[in-house]
Write a protein that holds these residues in place. Sequence first.
Motif, PDB file in Angstrom:
ATOM      1  N   THR A  28       0.816  -1.212   0.000  1.00 27.07           N
ATOM      2  CA  THR A  28       0.000   0.000   0.000  1.00 27.07           C
ATOM      3  C   THR A  28       0.854   1.268   0.000  1.00 27.07           C
ATOM      4  OG1 THR A  28      -0.122  -0.021   2.431  1.00 27.07           O
ATOM      5  CG2 THR A  28      -1.892  -1.119   1.211  1.00 27.07           C
ATOM      6  N   ASP A  30       1.743   3.322  -2.163  1.00 25.21           N
ATOM      7  CA  ASP A  30       1.246   4.461  -2.943  1.00 25.21           C
ATOM      8  C   ASP A  30       0.279   5.335  -2.152  1.00 25.21           C
ATOM      9  OD1 ASP A  30       1.105   2.750  -6.180  1.00 25.21           O
ATOM     10  OD2 ASP A  30       2.762   3.621  -5.048  1.00 25.21           O
ATOM     11  N   ASP A  31      -0.242   4.834  -1.049  1.00 24.20           N
ATOM     12  CA  ASP A  31      -1.192   5.596  -0.239  1.00 24.20           C
ATOM     13  C   ASP A  31      -0.507   6.550   0.729  1.00 24.20           C
ATOM     14  OD1 ASP A  31      -3.397   2.719   0.208  1.00 24.20           O
ATOM     15  OD2 ASP A  31      -3.176   4.134  -1.461  1.00 24.20           O
ATOM     16  N   TYR A  32       0.809   6.455   0.821  1.00 28.15           N
ATOM     17  CA  TYR A  32       1.539   7.191   1.851  1.00 28.15           C
ATOM     18  C   TYR A  32       2.276   8.399   1.271  1.00 28.15           C
ATOM     19  CZ  TYR A  32       0.798   3.274   5.011  1.00 28.15           C
ATOM     20  OH  TYR A  32       0.229   2.318   5.813  1.00 28.15           O
ATOM     21  N   ARG A 100       0.246   8.173   6.447  1.00 26.54           N
ATOM     22  CA  ARG A 100      -1.071   8.352   5.860  1.00 26.54           C
ATOM     23  C   ARG A 100      -2.079   8.512   6.985  1.00 26.54           C
ATOM     24  NH1 ARG A 100      -3.367   2.503   3.542  1.00 26.54           N
ATOM     25  NH2 ARG A 100      -3.379   1.401   5.554  1.00 26.54           N
ATOM     26  N   THR A 102      -5.735   7.759   8.521  1.00 27.75           N
ATOM     27  CA  THR A 102      -6.829   6.794   8.480  1.00 27.75           C
ATOM     28  C   THR A 102      -7.935   7.267   9.418  1.00 27.75           C
ATOM     29  OG1 THR A 102      -6.066   5.422  10.328  1.00 27.75           O
ATOM     30  CG2 THR A 102      -5.070   5.004   8.165  1.00 27.75           C
TER      31      THR A 102
END
Length: 120
Positions: A28, A30-32, A100, A102
């Motif tokens: 994951t 790419d989410d950071y 990221r 959440t």
Amino acid sequence: QVRLVESGGGLVQAVGSLRLSCTASGPTVDDYGLGWFRQSPGKERAFVARTSPNGGDSWYADVVKGRFTISLANAKNTVYLQMSELSPEATAVYYCNARRLTTSGAENYWGQGAQVTVSS
């Protein structure tokens, strides 16, 4: 889970330049957003610079603005910190950070750190 591996630290003379690299990996990643912090002896870890996940935005600590540049490689999984006009006060361990937001709050991962020493 995000794994971060830094490279490029070392010894440099004052007013010289140095570039740090950090490669991020994980399903994951790419989410950071990727960024850099530093910690000098006896001091708390401090924010240096950060970029958004796509590299379109970046933010800097006031003390490094105009001298440090953060950038992403085209593959977006490697972040660089180009440091110029270095002073001895920049001596620190530099840590790569992946962050990221959440619903539970901020999620952070850290690299192992890269020592940067600036001699006067």
